[in-house]
Write a protein that holds these residues in place. Structure first.
Motif, PDB file in Angstrom:
ATOM      1  N   PRO A  50       0.820  -1.217   0.000  1.00  0.00           N
ATOM      2  CA  PRO A  50       0.000   0.000   0.000  1.00  0.00           C
ATOM      3  C   PRO A  50       0.855   1.268   0.000  1.00  0.00           C
ATOM      4  CG  PRO A  50      -0.603  -1.490   1.810  1.00  0.00           C
ATOM      5  CD  PRO A  50       0.696  -1.964   1.257  1.00  0.00           C
ATOM      6  N   LEU A  51       0.241   2.334  -0.476  1.00  0.00           N
ATOM      7  CA  LEU A  51       0.786   3.678  -0.326  1.00  0.00           C
ATOM      8  C   LEU A  51       0.005   4.370   0.775  1.00  0.00           C
ATOM      9  CD1 LEU A  51       2.465   6.178  -1.238  1.00  0.00           C
ATOM     10  CD2 LEU A  51       0.620   6.657  -2.870  1.00  0.00           C
ATOM     11  N   PHE A  52       0.712   4.987   1.718  1.00  0.00           N
ATOM     12  CA  PHE A  52       0.082   5.703   2.825  1.00  0.00           C
ATOM     13  C   PHE A  52       0.359   7.195   2.662  1.00  0.00           C
ATOM     14  CE2 PHE A  52       1.041   1.431   4.293  1.00  0.00           C
ATOM     15  CZ  PHE A  52      -0.135   1.043   4.913  1.00  0.00           C
ATOM     16  N   LEU A  53      -0.695   7.985   2.537  1.00  0.00           N
ATOM     17  CA  LEU A  53      -0.576   9.430   2.325  1.00  0.00           C
ATOM     18  C   LEU A  53      -1.029  10.176   3.578  1.00  0.00           C
ATOM     19  CD1 LEU A  53      -2.085   9.602  -1.279  1.00  0.00           C
ATOM     20  CD2 LEU A  53       0.330   9.852  -0.656  1.00  0.00           C
ATOM     21  N   VAL A  54      -0.195  11.055   4.071  1.00  0.00           N
ATOM     22  CA  VAL A  54      -0.490  11.816   5.287  1.00  0.00           C
ATOM     23  C   VAL A  54      -1.185  13.129   4.918  1.00  0.00           C
ATOM     24  CG1 VAL A  54       0.461  12.838   7.384  1.00  0.00           C
ATOM     25  CG2 VAL A  54       1.553  10.823   6.369  1.00  0.00           C
ATOM     26  N   HIS A  55      -2.203  13.469   5.667  1.00  0.00           N
ATOM     27  CA  HIS A  55      -2.953  14.718   5.464  1.00  0.00           C
ATOM     28  C   HIS A  55      -2.052  15.947   5.447  1.00  0.00           C
ATOM     29  CE1 HIS A  55      -2.276  15.978   9.621  1.00  0.00           C
ATOM     30  NE2 HIS A  55      -2.467  14.719   9.947  1.00  0.00           N
ATOM     31  N   ALA A  69      -7.849   7.710  -6.643  1.00  0.00           N
ATOM     32  CA  ALA A  69      -8.683   6.994  -7.610  1.00  0.00           C
ATOM     33  C   ALA A  69      -7.837   6.469  -8.768  1.00  0.00           C
ATOM     34  CB  ALA A  69      -9.782   7.911  -8.134  1.00  0.00           C
ATOM     35  N   ILE A  70      -6.792   7.205  -9.121  1.00  0.00           N
ATOM     36  CA  ILE A  70      -5.918   6.795 -10.228  1.00  0.00           C
ATOM     37  C   ILE A  70      -4.884   5.783  -9.749  1.00  0.00           C
ATOM     38  CG2 ILE A  70      -4.253   7.623 -11.932  1.00  0.00           C
ATOM     39  CD1 ILE A  70      -5.773  10.368 -11.699  1.00  0.00           C
ATOM     40  N   LEU A  71      -4.192   6.091  -8.666  1.00  0.00           N
ATOM     41  CA  LEU A  71      -3.179   5.171  -8.146  1.00  0.00           C
ATOM     42  C   LEU A  71      -3.797   3.874  -7.648  1.00  0.00           C
ATOM     43  CD1 LEU A  71      -0.900   7.639  -6.149  1.00  0.00           C
ATOM     44  CD2 LEU A  71      -0.399   6.560  -8.345  1.00  0.00           C
ATOM     45  N   GLY A  72      -5.067   3.943  -7.227  1.00  0.00           N
ATOM     46  CA  GLY A  72      -5.756   2.765  -6.714  1.00  0.00           C
ATOM     47  C   GLY A  72      -6.039   1.709  -7.761  1.00  0.00           C
ATOM     48  N   ARG A  73      -5.789   2.028  -9.025  1.00  0.00           N
ATOM     49  CA  ARG A  73      -5.916   0.995 -10.065  1.00  0.00           C
ATOM     50  C   ARG A  73      -4.791  -0.029  -9.960  1.00  0.00           C
ATOM     51  NH1 ARG A  73      -6.049   5.570 -14.731  1.00  0.00           N
ATOM     52  NH2 ARG A  73      -7.923   6.689 -14.054  1.00  0.00           N
ATOM     53  N   ASP A  74      -3.682   0.383  -9.338  1.00  0.00           N
ATOM     54  CA  ASP A  74      -2.494  -0.467  -9.284  1.00  0.00           C
ATOM     55  C   ASP A  74      -2.153  -0.978  -7.894  1.00  0.00           C
ATOM     56  OD1 ASP A  74      -1.996   0.043 -12.046  1.00  0.00           O
ATOM     57  OD2 ASP A  74      -1.111   1.960 -11.492  1.00  0.00           O
ATOM     58  N   ARG A  75      -2.524  -0.232  -6.856  1.00  0.00           N
ATOM     59  CA  ARG A  75      -2.124  -0.606  -5.504  1.00  0.00           C
ATOM     60  C   ARG A  75      -3.106  -0.005  -4.494  1.00  0.00           C
ATOM     61  NH1 ARG A  75       2.908  -0.218  -4.393  1.00  0.00           N
ATOM     62  NH2 ARG A  75       3.521  -0.106  -6.578  1.00  0.00           N
ATOM     63  N   PRO A  76      -3.184  -0.586  -3.305  1.00  0.00           N
ATOM     64  CA  PRO A  76      -4.021   0.004  -2.257  1.00  0.00           C
ATOM     65  C   PRO A  76      -3.490   1.382  -1.855  1.00  0.00           C
ATOM     66  CG  PRO A  76      -3.444  -2.264  -1.716  1.00  0.00           C
ATOM     67  CD  PRO A  76      -2.580  -1.862  -2.881  1.00  0.00           C
ATOM     68  N   VAL A  77      -4.399   2.298  -1.587  1.00  0.00           N
ATOM     69  CA  VAL A  77      -4.030   3.635  -1.133  1.00  0.00           C
ATOM     70  C   VAL A  77      -4.819   3.951   0.138  1.00  0.00           C
ATOM     71  CG1 VAL A  77      -3.946   6.100  -1.659  1.00  0.00           C
ATOM     72  CG2 VAL A  77      -3.576   4.411  -3.490  1.00  0.00           C
ATOM     73  N   TYR A  78      -4.089   4.256   1.190  1.00  0.00           N
ATOM     74  CA  TYR A  78      -4.681   4.727   2.438  1.00  0.00           C
ATOM     75  C   TYR A  78      -4.283   6.183   2.632  1.00  0.00           C
ATOM     76  CZ  TYR A  78      -5.349  -0.166   3.999  1.00  0.00           C
ATOM     77  OH  TYR A  78      -5.719  -1.477   4.123  1.00  0.00           O
TER      78      TYR A  78
END
Length: 261
Positions: A50-55, A69-78
């Protein structure tokens, strides 16, 4: 592609992004533990790290919806949402303390293996600190993250003006109650960033700067970032739907270069 079909595709994408943005702003969410700052934004069924993005300073995960929505086609995004939006912020905060708490949440979801971290603005600084504390980050994205020349502590009046300018640039409108709830989070995060001093960390660090960033900003990051690149858009539009595809393409390239599982 036929122009009519292309327009329909774009219209459907706009509807989908609006729906995801509304979901990101709606709390509580059934798939999220109420006490957790982690918000799943896409790709949950995919078998990739997964990729974890901080606010950012405002604390919300909503700015990441189009990108996820775009990156989520390839990997989980939190995304990590600031708990201060719900529990309040007790005055100033240390970004290292914030990073430690978020890292514990991230490692609860991904206890083993390298981490993929990132964040826009203040979120990039927190992600970098998470990478330092963990020592196991393969890749950390700094999305137009600034670093002050010298530590400073602006007053509430100055921060309130910055907050209003931030809202205007993002096209957000808040009533007085919502503004009163969100401003302390913004103020605490900005003060934390202005006191933050970056350090060199293990793993690859990529700074993706907006087109209008000053050369001095790039120079301040060069000792700490392995890759510094300018991407389309300004500080605010780089994450919006019209620019997110280009930003995601650059990020995908970096993922492919760091092919660690």
């Amino acid at each position: 592609m036929d122009a009519t079909l292309e327009e329909k595709r774009r219209a459907l994408l706009r509807v989908e992004l609006r729906r995801r943005r509304e979901e990101a702003l709606r709390l509580p969410r059934p798939e999220r533990r109420p006490e957790s700052p982690l918000v799943p934004l896409g790709g949950m069924g995919l078998d990739e790290p997964p990729l974890f993005l901080v606010h950012a300073a405002g604390g919300s995960v909503a700015p990441y919806v189009a990108l996820a929505a775009i990156l989520g086609r390839d990997r989980p995004v939190y995304a990590l949402e600031d708990p201060g939006l719900h529990d309040g912020v007790p005055g100033d905060r240390d970004l290292a303390d914030l990073a430690a708490g978020y890292l514990a949440e991230v490692r609860a979801v991904r206890p083993y293996g390298p981490l993929y971290l990132g964040g826009w603005s203040v979120g990039g600084a927190v992600a970098l600190e998470m990478a330092r504390l963990d020592g196991g980050a393969a890749l950390t994205f700094l999305l137009d993250t600034g670093v002050a020349d010298e530590p400073s502590r602006p007053g509430d009046d100055e921060l309130a003006a910055w907050f209003d300018a931030d809202l205007a640039a993002m096209g957000a409108e808040l009533d007085e109650a919502e503004r009163a709830r969100r401003f302390p989070v913004f103020a605490a995060n900005v003060r934390g960033l202005l006191a933050f001093r970056p350090t060199r960390v293990e793993g690859r660090v990529v700074l993706l700067c907006a087109e209008d960033c000053e050369p001095a900003k790039l120079d301040r990051w060069r000792p700490y970032a392995d890759d510094v690149q300018v991407v389309a858009g300004d500080h605010y539009t780089m994450l919006q739907a019209a620019r997110a595809e280009a930003l995601a393409a650059v990020m995908r390239e970096r993922f492919s270069e760091v092919s660690v599982r």
